[in-house]
Design a protein around this motif. Sequence first.
Motif, mmCIF file in Angstrom:
data_model
loop_
_atom_site.group_PDB
_atom_site.id
_atom_site.type_symbol
_atom_site.label_atom_id
_atom_site.label_comp_id
_atom_site.label_asym_id
_atom_site.label_seq_id
_atom_site.Cartn_x
_atom_site.Cartn_y
_atom_site.Cartn_z
ATOM 1 N N VAL A 1 33.581 -5.992 -4.088
ATOM 2 C CA VAL A 1 33.723 -6.110 -5.533
ATOM 3 C C VAL A 1 35.185 -5.874 -5.892
ATOM 4 O O VAL A 1 35.881 -5.088 -5.237
ATOM 5 C CB VAL A 1 32.831 -5.108 -6.316
ATOM 6 N N ARG A 2 35.629 -6.585 -6.916
ATOM 7 C CA ARG A 2 36.987 -6.409 -7.418
ATOM 8 C C ARG A 2 36.893 -5.720 -8.767
ATOM 9 O O ARG A 2 36.298 -6.252 -9.707
ATOM 10 C CB ARG A 2 37.718 -7.741 -7.538
ATOM 11 N N ILE A 3 37.496 -4.532 -8.867
ATOM 12 C CA ILE A 3 37.487 -3.744 -10.096
ATOM 13 C C ILE A 3 38.758 -4.086 -10.868
ATOM 14 O O ILE A 3 39.865 -3.830 -10.397
ATOM 15 C CB ILE A 3 37.439 -2.240 -9.782
ATOM 16 N N ASN A 4 38.586 -4.697 -12.029
ATOM 17 C CA ASN A 4 39.732 -5.136 -12.823
ATOM 18 C C ASN A 4 40.113 -4.068 -13.843
ATOM 19 O O ASN A 4 39.306 -3.681 -14.691
ATOM 20 C CB ASN A 4 39.387 -6.447 -13.531
ATOM 21 N N CYS B 1 44.231 -4.637 -9.946
ATOM 22 C CA CYS B 1 42.871 -4.837 -9.451
ATOM 23 C C CYS B 1 42.688 -4.012 -8.179
ATOM 24 O O CYS B 1 43.623 -3.870 -7.394
ATOM 25 C CB CYS B 1 42.613 -6.305 -9.135
ATOM 26 N N ILE B 2 41.514 -3.477 -7.999
ATOM 27 C CA ILE B 2 41.180 -2.712 -6.801
ATOM 28 C C ILE B 2 39.960 -3.356 -6.160
ATOM 29 O O ILE B 2 38.943 -3.584 -6.823
ATOM 30 C CB ILE B 2 40.887 -1.242 -7.132
ATOM 31 N N ILE C 1 38.172 0.718 -16.607
ATOM 32 C CA ILE C 1 37.620 -0.503 -16.015
ATOM 33 C C ILE C 1 37.347 -1.539 -17.105
ATOM 34 O O ILE C 1 36.673 -1.250 -18.093
ATOM 35 C CB ILE C 1 36.314 -0.208 -15.243
ATOM 36 N N LEU C 2 37.883 -2.731 -16.932
ATOM 37 C CA LEU C 2 37.638 -3.826 -17.870
ATOM 38 C C LEU C 2 36.360 -4.565 -17.492
ATOM 39 O O LEU C 2 35.463 -4.733 -18.304
ATOM 40 C CB LEU C 2 38.818 -4.794 -17.867
ATOM 41 N N ILE D 1 30.057 -7.720 -14.044
ATOM 42 C CA ILE D 1 29.620 -6.587 -14.852
ATOM 43 C C ILE D 1 30.765 -6.293 -15.820
ATOM 44 O O ILE D 1 31.928 -6.261 -15.409
ATOM 45 C CB ILE D 1 29.354 -5.341 -13.991
ATOM 46 N N VAL D 2 30.455 -6.075 -17.099
ATOM 47 C CA VAL D 2 31.525 -5.838 -18.066
ATOM 48 C C VAL D 2 31.393 -4.453 -18.699
ATOM 49 O O VAL D 2 30.307 -3.886 -18.772
ATOM 50 C CB VAL D 2 31.526 -6.900 -19.185
#
Length: 244
Positions: free
Chosen positions: A168-171, A176-177, A158-159, A202-203
Amino acid sequence: MKSEKTNCLIVDDEPLAANLLKKHLEQFSQLHLVAACGNALEAFNLLQKESIDLLFLDIQMPGIDGIKFARSLLHPPSIIFTTAYRDYAVESYELDIVDYLLKPITIDRFLKSINKYLLRTDNQRLSFARAEKEESSGEQSIYVNTNRKYVKVLFEEILYVESLKDYVRINLPGQCITTKDKITDFEQKLPHHFFRVHRSYIVNIRKITAYTMHDIEINGKEIPIGISYKKEVITFLKRTSANE
């Protein structure tokens, strides 16, 4: 709830409005009013000398208005805008403020703003506490529901995570998910090397390649640092880079 005092500053050129805020502040033992200023220049000079946690900032003032003043601050405290006009709401929220209060401000509405501030700062402290702990053995992945199936996502891939209201978009590298979840709830499912830098982001601190006072760079993407998160984020990043 925070146990230490929250240092507050009122910036308002209307004495009646400033006095009403003072009375509201006096109702809360955890809030400490450091000063009340009548304009942005006076407030700027005070911010150089005093440690302020929460700024009650009027928008329409002579000289520099509240929005321009907020944008000029490199390390601003948390901000609650106070104004008699609704027209500035959208523009002010782009600054990642805590709240936007319409005058005359009632004690009930003031209480809601203070609760927002306390909840945000408590969540920030929890996030940074997790980030500073030593790595412990635990779950290395999470399953997220997307397109009617549960997909395994490795934490290390996860980036960053971005809020899309109720999703939420998980990059990840190359993809992307998107899953239905509030970003605050999703944050609690992540391990300690993730932290919130903006109300919408969130990073993964292990993926940061560069940063400035205003944004963080991950995989070529510039992620903004929210005003109310900036002080702790920059302090944390400087301390981390110094230890490397």
